[in-house]
Motif scaffolding. Structure first.
Motif, PDB file in Angstrom:
ATOM      1  N   LYS A  91       0.834  -1.197   0.000  1.00  0.00           N
ATOM      2  CA  LYS A  91       0.000   0.000   0.000  1.00  0.00           C
ATOM      3  C   LYS A  91       0.876   1.257   0.000  1.00  0.00           C
ATOM      4  O   LYS A  91       0.411   2.349  -0.294  1.00  0.00           O
ATOM      5  CB  LYS A  91      -0.882   0.025   1.254  1.00  0.00           C
ATOM      6  N   ALA A  92       2.153   1.087   0.389  1.00  0.00           N
ATOM      7  CA  ALA A  92       3.045   2.245   0.482  1.00  0.00           C
ATOM      8  C   ALA A  92       3.438   2.715  -0.918  1.00  0.00           C
ATOM      9  O   ALA A  92       3.559   1.899  -1.837  1.00  0.00           O
ATOM     10  CB  ALA A  92       4.304   1.874   1.274  1.00  0.00           C
ATOM     11  N   PRO A  93       3.620   4.029  -1.075  1.00  0.00           N
ATOM     12  CA  PRO A  93       4.132   4.501  -2.363  1.00  0.00           C
ATOM     13  C   PRO A  93       5.544   3.954  -2.553  1.00  0.00           C
ATOM     14  O   PRO A  93       6.351   3.971  -1.633  1.00  0.00           O
ATOM     15  CB  PRO A  93       4.135   6.023  -2.202  1.00  0.00           C
ATOM     16  N   ILE A  94       5.841   3.474  -3.726  1.00  0.00           N
ATOM     17  CA  ILE A  94       7.125   2.786  -3.930  1.00  0.00           C
ATOM     18  C   ILE A  94       7.756   3.280  -5.226  1.00  0.00           C
ATOM     19  O   ILE A  94       7.072   3.455  -6.235  1.00  0.00           O
ATOM     20  CB  ILE A  94       6.896   1.245  -3.925  1.00  0.00           C
ATOM     21  N   ILE A  95       9.016   3.585  -5.158  1.00  0.00           N
ATOM     22  CA  ILE A  95       9.742   4.050  -6.338  1.00  0.00           C
ATOM     23  C   ILE A  95      10.619   2.910  -6.838  1.00  0.00           C
ATOM     24  O   ILE A  95      11.521   2.451  -6.146  1.00  0.00           O
ATOM     25  CB  ILE A  95      10.570   5.306  -6.002  1.00  0.00           C
ATOM     26  N   ASP A  96      10.305   2.459  -8.007  1.00  0.00           N
ATOM     27  CA  ASP A  96      10.922   1.256  -8.568  1.00  0.00           C
ATOM     28  C   ASP A  96      12.022   1.690  -9.538  1.00  0.00           C
ATOM     29  O   ASP A  96      11.756   1.969 -10.698  1.00  0.00           O
ATOM     30  CB  ASP A  96       9.817   0.458  -9.282  1.00  0.00           C
ATOM     31  N   PHE A  97      13.255   1.748  -9.041  1.00  0.00           N
ATOM     32  CA  PHE A  97      14.356   2.205  -9.889  1.00  0.00           C
ATOM     33  C   PHE A  97      14.614   1.252 -11.046  1.00  0.00           C
ATOM     34  O   PHE A  97      15.117   1.628 -12.080  1.00  0.00           O
ATOM     35  CB  PHE A  97      15.659   2.329  -9.081  1.00  0.00           C
ATOM     36  N   PHE A  98      14.321  -0.005 -10.818  1.00  0.00           N
ATOM     37  CA  PHE A  98      14.686  -0.987 -11.825  1.00  0.00           C
ATOM     38  C   PHE A  98      13.682  -1.041 -12.970  1.00  0.00           C
ATOM     39  O   PHE A  98      14.033  -0.847 -14.135  1.00  0.00           O
ATOM     40  CB  PHE A  98      14.823  -2.369 -11.187  1.00  0.00           C
ATOM     41  N   GLY A  99      12.428  -1.294 -12.610  1.00  0.00           N
ATOM     42  CA  GLY A  99      11.402  -1.570 -13.617  1.00  0.00           C
ATOM     43  C   GLY A  99      11.314  -0.501 -14.689  1.00  0.00           C
ATOM     44  O   GLY A  99      11.421  -0.779 -15.889  1.00  0.00           O
ATOM     45  N   ILE A 100      11.176   0.726 -14.252  1.00  0.00           N
ATOM     46  CA  ILE A 100      10.899   1.806 -15.187  1.00  0.00           C
ATOM     47  C   ILE A 100      12.075   2.012 -16.160  1.00  0.00           C
ATOM     48  O   ILE A 100      11.879   2.215 -17.357  1.00  0.00           O
ATOM     49  CB  ILE A 100      10.564   3.089 -14.397  1.00  0.00           C
ATOM     50  N   HIS A 101      13.295   1.914 -15.636  1.00  0.00           N
ATOM     51  CA  HIS A 101      14.450   2.155 -16.499  1.00  0.00           C
ATOM     52  C   HIS A 101      14.810   0.934 -17.338  1.00  0.00           C
ATOM     53  O   HIS A 101      15.320   1.049 -18.438  1.00  0.00           O
ATOM     54  CB  HIS A 101      15.650   2.586 -15.663  1.00  0.00           C
ATOM     55  N   MET A 102      14.547  -0.244 -16.758  1.00  0.00           N
ATOM     56  CA  MET A 102      14.915  -1.462 -17.469  1.00  0.00           C
ATOM     57  C   MET A 102      14.163  -1.546 -18.792  1.00  0.00           C
ATOM     58  O   MET A 102      14.751  -1.882 -19.832  1.00  0.00           O
ATOM     59  CB  MET A 102      14.574  -2.675 -16.587  1.00  0.00           C
ATOM     60  N   ALA A 103      12.879  -1.230 -18.742  1.00  0.00           N
ATOM     61  CA  ALA A 103      12.066  -1.291 -19.963  1.00  0.00           C
ATOM     62  C   ALA A 103      12.676  -0.373 -21.033  1.00  0.00           C
ATOM     63  O   ALA A 103      12.799  -0.741 -22.205  1.00  0.00           O
ATOM     64  CB  ALA A 103      10.633  -0.872 -19.645  1.00  0.00           C
ATOM     65  N   ARG A 104      13.108   0.785 -20.608  1.00  0.00           N
ATOM     66  CA  ARG A 104      13.671   1.770 -21.526  1.00  0.00           C
ATOM     67  C   ARG A 104      15.008   1.280 -22.098  1.00  0.00           C
ATOM     68  O   ARG A 104      15.254   1.392 -23.307  1.00  0.00           O
ATOM     69  CB  ARG A 104      13.866   3.064 -20.712  1.00  0.00           C
ATOM     70  N   VAL A 105      15.852   0.734 -21.230  1.00  0.00           N
ATOM     71  CA  VAL A 105      17.161   0.244 -21.686  1.00  0.00           C
ATOM     72  C   VAL A 105      16.978  -0.927 -22.651  1.00  0.00           C
ATOM     73  O   VAL A 105      17.648  -1.001 -23.689  1.00  0.00           O
ATOM     74  CB  VAL A 105      18.048  -0.163 -20.480  1.00  0.00           C
ATOM     75  N   GLU A 106      16.056  -1.820 -22.321  1.00  0.00           N
ATOM     76  CA  GLU A 106      15.796  -2.969 -23.194  1.00  0.00           C
ATOM     77  C   GLU A 106      15.361  -2.500 -24.577  1.00  0.00           C
ATOM     78  O   GLU A 106      15.808  -3.026 -25.604  1.00  0.00           O
ATOM     79  CB  GLU A 106      14.717  -3.862 -22.570  1.00  0.00           C
ATOM     80  N   GLU A 107      14.509  -1.512 -24.574  1.00  0.00           N
ATOM     81  CA  GLU A 107      14.008  -0.981 -25.840  1.00  0.00           C
ATOM     82  C   GLU A 107      15.166  -0.404 -26.659  1.00  0.00           C
ATOM     83  O   GLU A 107      15.306  -0.677 -27.858  1.00  0.00           O
ATOM     84  CB  GLU A 107      12.977   0.100 -25.500  1.00  0.00           C
ATOM     85  N   GLN A 108      16.019   0.357 -25.997  1.00  0.00           N
ATOM     86  CA  GLN A 108      17.116   0.994 -26.728  1.00  0.00           C
ATOM     87  C   GLN A 108      18.169   0.002 -27.202  1.00  0.00           C
ATOM     88  O   GLN A 108      18.793   0.197 -28.242  1.00  0.00           O
ATOM     89  CB  GLN A 108      17.757   2.078 -25.863  1.00  0.00           C
ATOM     90  N   LEU A 109      18.387  -1.038 -26.401  1.00  0.00           N
ATOM     91  CA  LEU A 109      19.399  -2.018 -26.794  1.00  0.00           C
ATOM     92  C   LEU A 109      18.819  -3.065 -27.731  1.00  0.00           C
ATOM     93  O   LEU A 109      19.563  -3.829 -28.345  1.00  0.00           O
ATOM     94  CB  LEU A 109      19.981  -2.698 -25.554  1.00  0.00           C
TER      95      LEU A 109
END
Lengths: 297, 297
Positions: A91-109
């Protein structure tokens, strides 16, 4: 509730979650939190979350924190999909450093990442491990001017009066960057002239002078030897003035350590070395890449 | 073009940009890149970008990289709005670790961050600086079983045969966590029995045993002293087997260092200490918080 705040200050609970050591979550989370110097944070690191069951326990802990007076901030770098997805159920607000950037890096690579709990600083390379060990041993052997033996193998020689930060900087450069670092304390005898001290006289091209402020040096020494001549502002002022005269005369690069961390001092040294090596007429390379340490393959 | 790849492998240029040291950008960027073990990256760190003019030069460099065979990946943690906005003008795809998360953190905290280039690991606290220095000096003094003097002040004693990773782990724990760490090498003589060596006999409650694999230990030693008995698999097997018997008999927590980094080994040690201290009947605290080092205020 807070260590140094007033009674009205609310402490914000902060959680760093990881399926590995949590170093990335802490580093990145703290880089954000440091932008809020007026707030008080109570930090909890929960590393090595490797199963969905463990993730569930963490979620229970976070949800409980949501019932406190101040909602928590949660940073995660969990890379394993099942673990991350479980954590995101809090229920806590959570900042997911991995998920959001991983999708972007995967797309670029144009490639899919493993999404495994992985080691950021692997030591699989035996030769690199040995090089690093040799660097640490060199730093220990050449701490505080201990041994002149093999000093010419130094990549960096740190000069400074006592308590300006030579030793931690040397250890950090050895440990993180694999550099051979010697450090040499400037004592009154050395400071009588602006000549470089004899053991380092031929090594001016790799000397760095560390400085600090009189006030800080005096406070640091005061903690160590209260009310000594060593800690007096007069003595600190004398040593720093003479040291700076020596650095100036030999055009040594200098780093002010009064408000800097070892990481920052190290970063300045590394950048200076890189610039010097690009200069025409620079001394031959030792074969070691000063940046090697920071970038795991 | 690549160090260990085939000719078909394309190297992806990676840039880490920061208005400070770039440690956060590197740490977080590498945590993502390590998920792609089959790709080759050529990393460039550009720290201390503090003006719009410098940001423009960096943009020119990034745009030039866009003309190469493989488009670059760019990670930034620049916190200053003008610098970040300038950097975002590059034609290269850029991952902005700061901007996207900062907005979220600000929203959750209900406060605006400074958005200044700030120091992640400030050393403003003189007492903490002195404590850290004392820890590093303790680690140097008690490296490789050097001195039994004051060994009882150790928070942690690392035991292991030669080249299992004691020294870098001790230095890292001292530098990053401010712990008093001694390390003691187990030599043949110590390994004749499963008793703890005399100097550390009364310190079992703070001993950690390091292990590794026979293959790795032999390779590490081989690099150091080729074709020696010291490096032979037989000798390594003997030492590791006897060391593990000693750890087992005294129920020492152990860490396998064969595939771990100093950061990971340190994280395991810290977690174990925290667990032990929560146990009823745990030995009195030294007054030092083992996690203190990681979380700057």
């Amino acid at each position: 509730m807070t260590q140094d705040g007033g009674e009205d200050d609310a402490t914000v609970p902060v959680f760093f979650l990881s399926d590995s050591t949590g170093i990335s979550a802490e580093t990145m989370g703290n880089a954000l939190l440091i932008q809020f110097p007026d707030l008080h944070f109570e930090r909890t690191l929960i590393p090595f979350i490797s199963t969905v069951e463990q993730a569930r326990e963490v979620v229970a802990q976070l949800d409980a924190a949501m019932d406190g007076p101040v909602p928590p901030l949660v940073f995660t770098t969990a890379a394993v999909d099942e673990v991350r997805e479980e954590l995101l159920k809090t229920k806590a607000p959570i900042i997911d450093f991995f998920g959001i950037h991983m999708a972007r890096v995967e797309e670029q690579l144009g490639a899919r990442g493993l999404r495994e709990a992985r080691r950021l600083h692997g030591v699989g390379d035996v030769r690199r491990y040995n090089d690093r060990m040799a660097a640490i041993e060199f730093a220990i052997e050449h701490d505080d001017g201990l041994s002149p033996r093999g000093l010419d193998r130094a990549d960096v020689v740190l000069l400074a009066p006592s308590r300006c930060g030579k030793t931690p900087t040397a250890m950090y450069l050895a440990l993180q960057h694999g550099l051979f670092v010697a450090n040499y304390p400037l004592v009154d005898e050395d400071l009588e002239t602006t000549d470089l001290p004899r053991p380092v006289r031929d090594l001016a091209d790799r000397c760095f002078g560390l400085t600090t402020t009189v006030a800080r040096l005096s406070r640091v020494r005061q903690e160590r030897r209260p009310d000594s001549r060593y800690a007096s502002e007069d003595q600190c002022r004398f040593e720093l003035r003479r040291a700076i005269a020596m650095y100036d005369r030999h055009h040594l690069p200098t780093v002010d350590t009064s408000a800097a961390s070892v990481e920052e001092i190290a970063a300045v040294v590394i950048q200076t070395l890189a610039r010097q090596r690009r200069r025409p007429g620079a001394r031959p390379q030792s074969g070691r890449d000063p940046r090697r340490g920071r970038t795991p393959r």
